[in-house]
Scaffold this motif. Structure first.
Motif, PDB file in Angstrom:
ATOM      1  N   PRO A  57      -9.591 -70.629 -43.788  1.00  0.00           N
ATOM      2  CA  PRO A  57      -9.744 -70.687 -42.409  1.00  0.00           C
ATOM      3  C   PRO A  57      -9.669 -69.197 -42.373  1.00  0.00           C
ATOM      4  CG  PRO A  57      -8.732 -72.392 -43.215  1.00  0.00           C
ATOM      5  CD  PRO A  57      -9.626 -71.927 -44.081  1.00  0.00           C
ATOM      6  N   PRO A  58      -8.729 -69.061 -42.474  1.00  0.00           N
ATOM      7  CA  PRO A  58      -8.147 -67.314 -41.657  1.00  0.00           C
ATOM      8  C   PRO A  58      -9.586 -66.506 -41.379  1.00  0.00           C
ATOM      9  CG  PRO A  58      -6.574 -67.507 -42.580  1.00  0.00           C
ATOM     10  CD  PRO A  58      -7.686 -68.885 -42.846  1.00  0.00           C
ATOM     11  N   LYS A  59     -10.070 -66.084 -43.086  1.00  0.00           N
ATOM     12  CA  LYS A  59     -11.588 -65.644 -43.225  1.00  0.00           C
ATOM     13  C   LYS A  59     -12.511 -66.312 -42.157  1.00  0.00           C
ATOM     14  CE  LYS A  59     -10.542 -63.847 -48.171  1.00  0.00           C
ATOM     15  NZ  LYS A  59     -11.071 -62.952 -47.714  1.00  0.00           N
ATOM     16  N   VAL A  60     -12.726 -67.254 -41.588  1.00  0.00           N
ATOM     17  CA  VAL A  60     -13.622 -68.196 -41.302  1.00  0.00           C
ATOM     18  C   VAL A  60     -13.152 -67.562 -39.574  1.00  0.00           C
ATOM     19  CG1 VAL A  60     -14.403 -69.926 -40.482  1.00  0.00           C
ATOM     20  CG2 VAL A  60     -14.333 -69.557 -41.991  1.00  0.00           C
ATOM     21  N   MET A  61     -12.399 -67.687 -39.302  1.00  0.00           N
ATOM     22  CA  MET A  61     -11.660 -67.751 -37.734  1.00  0.00           C
ATOM     23  C   MET A  61     -11.845 -66.081 -37.442  1.00  0.00           C
ATOM     24  SD  MET A  61     -11.312 -70.024 -36.678  1.00  0.00           S
ATOM     25  CE  MET A  61     -10.804 -70.049 -34.601  1.00  0.00           C
ATOM     26  N   ALA A  62     -11.436 -65.024 -38.239  1.00  0.00           N
ATOM     27  CA  ALA A  62     -11.321 -63.792 -38.620  1.00  0.00           C
ATOM     28  C   ALA A  62     -13.071 -63.074 -38.364  1.00  0.00           C
ATOM     29  CB  ALA A  62     -10.932 -62.700 -39.758  1.00  0.00           C
ATOM     30  N   HIS A  63     -13.749 -64.343 -37.890  1.00  0.00           N
ATOM     31  CA  HIS A  63     -15.743 -63.443 -38.483  1.00  0.00           C
ATOM     32  C   HIS A  63     -15.721 -63.229 -36.893  1.00  0.00           C
ATOM     33  CE1 HIS A  63     -19.599 -63.303 -39.178  1.00  0.00           C
ATOM     34  NE2 HIS A  63     -20.101 -64.175 -38.197  1.00  0.00           N
ATOM     35  N   SER A  64     -16.620 -62.432 -36.626  1.00  0.00           N
ATOM     36  CA  SER A  64     -16.679 -61.532 -35.133  1.00  0.00           C
ATOM     37  C   SER A  64     -18.611 -61.710 -35.167  1.00  0.00           C
ATOM     38  CB  SER A  64     -16.329 -60.772 -34.664  1.00  0.00           C
ATOM     39  OG  SER A  64     -16.551 -59.345 -35.617  1.00  0.00           O
ATOM     40  N   GLU A  97     -21.458 -60.679 -28.694  1.00  0.00           N
ATOM     41  CA  GLU A  97     -21.023 -61.088 -27.607  1.00  0.00           C
ATOM     42  C   GLU A  97     -21.590 -61.390 -26.520  1.00  0.00           C
ATOM     43  OE1 GLU A  97     -18.276 -62.731 -28.258  1.00  0.00           O
ATOM     44  OE2 GLU A  97     -17.892 -61.444 -30.348  1.00  0.00           O
TER      45      GLU A  97
END
Length: 55
Positions: A25-32, A36
């Motif tokens: 989850p932290p790896k997925v949530m850090a994806h930008s 944008e």
């Protein structure tokens, strides 16, 4: 029957769930995302009525 022995499979199950719940989850949530979305102009547009002869 060796497949009924829970000792290796229980450890694999717990370790895999720990990876899914803690590491990923932290790896997925850090994806930008590279693009944008930019907010568009939010003014209200006037809706014109269509004057089509329906009768």
């Amino acid at each position: 029957m060796p497949q009924l022995d829970p000792s290796p499979w229980l450890a694999i199950l717990i370790f895999s769930w720990l990876v899914f719940l803690i590491v990923i989850p932290p790896k997925v949530m850090a994806h930008s995302f590279p693009n944008e979305p930019t907010p568009q102009n939010t003014k209200n547009l006037k809706a014109d009525n269509w004057t089509w002869p329906w009768h």
